[in-house]
Structures are given as C-alpha cells and as structure tokens.
Design an enzyme around this catalytic site. Structure first.
Site, short mmCIF file in Angstrom:
data_model
loop_
_atom_site.label_atom_id
_atom_site.label_comp_id
_atom_site.label_asym_id
_atom_site.label_seq_id
_atom_site.Cartn_x
_atom_site.Cartn_y
_atom_site.Cartn_z
N ASP A 82 27.38 -7.57 27.10
CA ASP A 82 27.47 -7.78 25.66
C ASP A 82 27.68 -6.44 24.96
OD1 ASP A 82 26.54 -9.99 23.41
OD2 ASP A 82 26.02 -7.95 22.84
N HIS A 107 24.24 -14.25 20.82
CA HIS A 107 24.96 -13.41 21.77
C HIS A 107 24.90 -14.01 23.18
CE1 HIS A 107 25.33 -9.51 19.38
NE2 HIS A 107 24.67 -10.33 18.57
N ASN A 111 29.30 -18.10 16.46
CA ASN A 111 29.17 -19.28 17.32
C ASN A 111 29.39 -20.56 16.52
OD1 ASN A 111 28.69 -17.88 19.67
ND2 ASN A 111 26.47 -18.00 19.49
N GLU A 145 32.37 -23.36 16.99
CA GLU A 145 32.02 -24.76 17.26
C GLU A 145 32.58 -25.69 16.20
OE1 GLU A 145 27.93 -23.51 19.64
OE2 GLU A 145 27.78 -24.46 17.67
N GLN A 160 28.75 -12.11 9.02
CA GLN A 160 29.00 -13.43 8.45
C GLN A 160 29.91 -13.39 7.23
OE1 GLN A 160 24.97 -14.79 7.84
NE2 GLN A 160 24.46 -14.42 9.99
#
Length: 445
Positions: free
Chosen positions: A131, A28, A327, A331, A348
């Site tokens: 957040d 986060h 993340n 990426e 996920q």
C-alpha cells in the site's frame, strides 16, 4: 519479533512468491485484499499477506478462497503516541494517522529477517506489493534486491511525519491503482510526472461483483445481505430508495447528522443509513422512521458494518449519499448508482470534483466538510429532487451517466477488457521478477 505464518495447503515451489503489505485501514486493506484475490486467481503466483493480530481476521475469506495465499501475522510495533492495543485506523483518531504510519514501519526489520531466512530457497520472496501508506516497503524491497510495486487505493493528505514515507514510493518499479481507464482516462492516458513517470496499472474495480460481494469484506456485517435485500424488496419502484454511508473513519458531527435526519423526516424519502457504531443520530430518530410507513418502516438505520455492495446493487436503490471515499466511489460506479456527494476530508473532495465536474455522475450536497453545516431545507430539496425526479433533466442526466459508468466498469473487468489486461500484465511483471530481480538501492535517509 516472532512471526506466525498460516498456509492453506501445499503450493508448487516453482511459483514466484510475492509479499503483500497492506495498510491497516479498511479503506486501504479491503481493495488490496481484493487485488490479492485477483492475482491469486491467475496461475503462477503465490502470495503472502502481512497482518497483525487485529487485522488477521480480515484475511479469513481470502485464505479460504485461494490456496495460493497465506498469512504472515506479526506483532504490531509499539509507538509512544499510540495507546496499547491500537493497531488499525478504525481504532485511532485521525490525529494519530502519522503515528500509525510511522509505527507500522517497525515491521520492516522483522520482514527483512523473515525474507532473508527464505533466500536461496524455492520460497524466496521475488517481489513486494505494498500500500502507498507503507512507503517503507520500497527500501525493504531494495534491501532484498527485488522489485517493489506500490498499490494506491486512494489519495491522502500528507504531513511532515509521513512525508518521507510517501517519497519512498517514487522508488517503486510500478504503481497499481484501483480505478479503470474510462473513469480517469485523462489522467491515465500518459505517464504522470508526480509518480516519477512510472507505469500505472489501472486494475479496478477490484471489488467482487458476484455473490461473494454481498458482505464480509472488511468485517462481519451487522445485517446480512439477504436480510437487507429482503427489506429493500418491499419497495416496488426501482431507484426509489436512498442509501447513505459516510465511511468507517470520518464520523459526522451532531449538527451534520441532525440536518440529514431532519431532511429525511421532512421528505419521507425511503432510505437505508449505514451509520456505523458512533454516528450521533437525533434522539428518537431511529424509532420514528422504523414506525413510519408500511410494515417494516420507510427507513432503516444500520449500526456497525453494512453489506454496502449488496445494497448498491439492489434495484430499489437509486441514489447514494456518500462521503466520496474511493472504495465507495468505485462500488457505486460498478453498481450504476448516482451519487449525492458530501465529502468530509482528505482525498474525498478531489474524488467528489471528479464525479461532479468531470464525470457528471454525482450532484453535490455540501462542500463544507466538517466545518460547515448544510441547511436542512437544502438537503431536503436535494433528496426530493433526486428521488422523486423533481430535479428535471439535470438529475436524469446524472442517473444516465451513472448507468454508463456501470457498463464501462463491467467492460473493463470482463475478460479482454482494459482492467483485465492490466491484471494479466501485472501478473506477468511479477512472474518475470523471478528471472529479472531488481538491482536498485534505496536510501534510508
């Protein structure tokens, strides 16, 4: 609570002042710090980032790079369910997620006091960017009479203990998400009812793509980006190496790690495994793969924090075995690396479905999470098919789609691109908050 603020250099007092509140988990915090850097690179904003003693070191690269950013370090609030010294998700088991969320809400009162001390001065807070796991920041913004904006780095499972915290986010004036339009076009094309039909600024990928992306984001790397890239340089065939990382929170159980290790040894596929500090690898595995193949071994295990962005952007890395944390997804998309999806928990599974079923940029390894152990033979088959091209046209299509996503991500953040324009619009919204403060109130119940 006493507060200590560190400012890099004097800043023009006329610039609107934004309070940034991260949630203390690397998945986060890192993207929100990246977003803070993007905002600070535009003229006209000052930003104060809230931290506690355990998370303050993560701000060092941001503070060094941007004179408009400063840190506000507050003591972490105590909670009866949290052991002493636990201030962030990496030090707390998943069962304590709710306690961590609730404990962090204890920062609301000292932050309100800190902000009130600056009201009526050029240093007054004019907006709060927080957040989504810090829903309490929205009633804080309302208390201060300023706009509250929610940053969403990923999705999360809810429990009753944090339900109210997430509902508070619906009182925000807008949402900011680390994604880009072409990645989630069908979901961003129109306002979403479950976000209260609020504006969603898609500003990603927020991770830096240049030399600064090599390492240091989220902590000191165990292996430098230069050292890892030098090791990868030994592999002359592009895309011949598999990079593997299951994130900093979800730890593979011994049977899962054993199945993956067995598959790697059977296939002889070159790999880099960012195994963290606690992954239970089979006895002797690291020594065997380090000794196999040419000088330097055909496999490398990294304990601790790895320079993931640098690894994914190396020409030798062609596939990424990933838990599909958001993340890592962003990426990999930015790097153009095809994924072997192995979701473990929380959002996920949804992320993996997006990659496999909608985008065609990933192939599933296992849908069983921690409950089902995949067969080592099947994992070996998946690795061999991906790296050695034995998967036929399907694998080739996945690789091609991953390359297309990289081009689309690069276009999004380039000047004039979709995400670039969204950051510009977000800066405009935050700057205008100086003349158009929020007048709403939010219930604490």
């Amino acid at each position: 609570m006493a507060a200590a603020a560190a400012t890099n250099s004097p800043t023009a007092p006329a610039e609107p002042h934004v309070l940034v509140i991260p949630y203390p988990a690397q998945g986060h915090m890192i993207p929100l710090l990246d977003l803070t850097g993007l905002l600070a690179s535009r003229d006209g904003l000052r930003l104060t980032v809230v931290a506690t003693p355990a998370t303050a070191p993560l701000l060092a690269p941001l503070l060094a790079a941007h004179h408009r950013v400063r840190a506000l370090v507050l003591p972490f609030p105590s909670h009866p369910s949290l052991p002493a010294g636990v201030e962030c998700a990496k030090d707390a088991p998943p069962t304590l997620f709710a306690a961590l969320v609730v404990a962090l809400a204890g920062l609301r009162a000292p932050l309100a006091s800190w902000a009130r001390d600056r009201s009526g001065t050029p240093d007054r807070v004019l907006a709060v960017l927080a957040d989504h796991s810090c829903g309490w920041a929205q009633p804080l913004a309302a208390e201060l009479g300023v706009p509250g904006i929610v940053f969403s780095p990923s999705g999360d499972e809810l429990s009753e203990a944090v339900h109210r915290n997430f509902l508070w986010n619906l009182e925000a004036s807008a949402f900011v998400s680390n994604t880009f339009r072409r990645l989630e076009e069908r979901y961003l094309a129109a306002p979403l009812a479950d976000l209260g039909m609020k504006r969603v600024h898609a500003v990603g990928p927020v991770a830096p793509a240049g030399p600064d992306a090599a390492g240091g984001r989220g902590g000191e790397t165990t292996v430098s980006a230069g050292d890892l890239c030098a090791w990868l340089d030994r592999f002359t065939e592009d895309g011949s190496v598999v990079y593997m990382n299951f994130g900093s929170t979800a730890v593979l159980q011994p049977p899962h790690a054993a199945a993956l290790a067995d598959a790697l040894e059977r296939t002889g596929v070159p790999f880099v495994w960012a195994a963290g500090t606690t992954a239970p690898l089979p006895d002797g595995f690291e020594e065997r793969v380090a000794a196999a193949g040419a000088s330097g071994g055909r496999g490398r295990v990294i304990r601790g924090w790895a320079p993931q962005v640098a690894a994914l952007r190396h020409r030798a890395v062609g596939w990424f075995v990933t838990h599909c944390g958001w993340n890592s997804v962003l990426e990999a998309c930015a790097a153009g690396v095809a994924m072997l999806a192995w979701p473990i928990t929380a959002d996920q599974f949804v992320n993996a479905r997006l990659l496999v079923d909608e985008l065609g940029a990933a192939v599933p390894v296992s849908w069983g999470g921690l409950k089902a152990v995949p067969d080592a033979d099947e994992v070996a088959r998946m690795l061999d098919a991906a790296v050695r091209g034995n998967g036929g046209r399907e694998r080739g299509d996945v690789v091609a789609r991953a390359k297309e996503l990289a081009a689309e991500a690069a276009a999004a953040v380039r000047e004039g691109g979709d995400s670039w324009r969204e950051v510009e619009e977000l800066v405009r919204v935050l700057r205008n908050s100086a003349s158009e403060p929020a007048a709403k109130t939010v219930s604490d119940s």
